[in-house]
Design a protein around this motif. Structure first.
Motif, short mmCIF file in Angstrom:
data_model
loop_
_atom_site.label_atom_id
_atom_site.label_comp_id
_atom_site.label_asym_id
_atom_site.label_seq_id
_atom_site.Cartn_x
_atom_site.Cartn_y
_atom_site.Cartn_z
N HIS A 120 90.65 10.07 -68.95
CA HIS A 120 89.99 9.20 -67.88
C HIS A 120 88.57 8.92 -67.71
N GLU A 121 87.93 10.33 -67.43
CA GLU A 121 86.68 10.49 -67.13
C GLU A 121 85.69 9.90 -68.43
N HIS A 124 85.33 6.29 -68.01
CA HIS A 124 83.94 5.76 -67.44
C HIS A 124 82.88 5.87 -68.09
N GLU A 141 88.44 2.16 -61.91
CA GLU A 141 89.76 3.25 -61.95
C GLU A 141 90.79 2.84 -62.73
N ASP A 180 89.12 11.71 -58.64
CA ASP A 180 87.94 11.94 -58.45
C ASP A 180 87.73 11.64 -56.67
N ASP A 183 84.96 9.63 -55.35
CA ASP A 183 85.27 8.10 -55.29
C ASP A 183 86.62 7.84 -54.52
N TRP A 185 89.50 9.24 -54.32
CA TRP A 185 90.64 9.06 -55.09
C TRP A 185 92.02 8.99 -54.47
N HIS A 191 91.63 3.72 -55.66
CA HIS A 191 92.23 3.92 -56.84
C HIS A 191 93.32 3.28 -57.46
#
Ligand SMILES: [Zn+2]
Length: 212
Positions: A120-121, A124, A141, A180, A183, A185, A191
């Motif tokens: 997932h990261e 980004h 997201e 996160d 942001d 989450w 999200h």
């Protein structure tokens, strides 16, 4: 993914309780937390390198991959790292994660949590390289969840990862638990709801990252 498997996923999701340690996703099994984190990073970057090469682009590996504990994480611009988080920082093109937090997810939910959070990261990091032009955080997201699903299915098809019954339920449980906080989450508006997140993950898993 077959229809039967989708049904199984749904049932697993409902039945998933986290009391029994789910089976390992990597083919060797029995790895340590550190092995799984390293493996998730290496496999995810190798996958994206290939994807970029196929479309004539050059993938830029993250410049750093930083483990921290609690408050000791690197800041991103003027945003300090917070505990219980993993994040991508576009300013330094690096990924950082609270290893204490991720280790406890790994213990509670199995290695699927690591194989979800890390891809997932990286999703980004991919968005930063493709200069994805979304206005809303939720779109970023959900696309990262879709990328994570696409990455994992590609790794499963290539044999790098083995999916066993239980893995998908593990991943879905992780989707709800991980993320996160910086942001927001836990705010569904930021999200997406658990349902939306699973939907985007499954979309990527079934149709590949190109569908994201
Ligand atoms: Zn994210």
């Amino acid at each position: 993914m077959t229809r039967a498997l989708i049904l199984a996923l749904t049932l697993l999701l409902v039945a998933s309780c986290g009391l029994v340690r789910p089976p390992s996703m990597d083919s060797q099994g029995g790895d340590t937390f550190e092995d799984d984190v390293r493996g998730a990073r290496t496999l995810t970057e190798a996958f994206w390198q290939q994807q970029f090469a196929q479309s004539g682009r050059t993938y830029r590996p993250v410049s750093d991959f930083i483990a921290y504990s609690g408050d000791s994480g690197p800041s991103c611009g003027n945003q300090p790292a917070v505990p219980n988080n993993a994040f991508y920082c576009p300013l330094g093109h690096f990924i950082a994660y609270d290893q204490t937090w991720m280790d406890s997810l790994w213990n509670e939910m199995g290695d699927g949590s690591v194989y979800l959070i890390i891809p997932h990261e990286f999703g980004h990091a991919i968005q930063a390289q493709l200069q994805t032009d979304f206005q809303l955080n939720i779109q970023m997201e959900l696309q990262a969840d879709c990328y994570a699903g696409g990455t994992l299915s590609a790794l499963v098809s290539s044999g790098a990862l083995g999916a066993e019954p239980g893995d998908e339920g593990e991943l879905f449980a992780s989707l709800e638990a991980a993320g996160d906080p910086t942001d927001d989450w836990l705010n569904p508006a930021a999200h997406g709801t658990a349902e939306q997140r699973q939907q985007f993950f499954v979309k990527g898993f079934r149709n590949g990252v190109g569908s994201c």
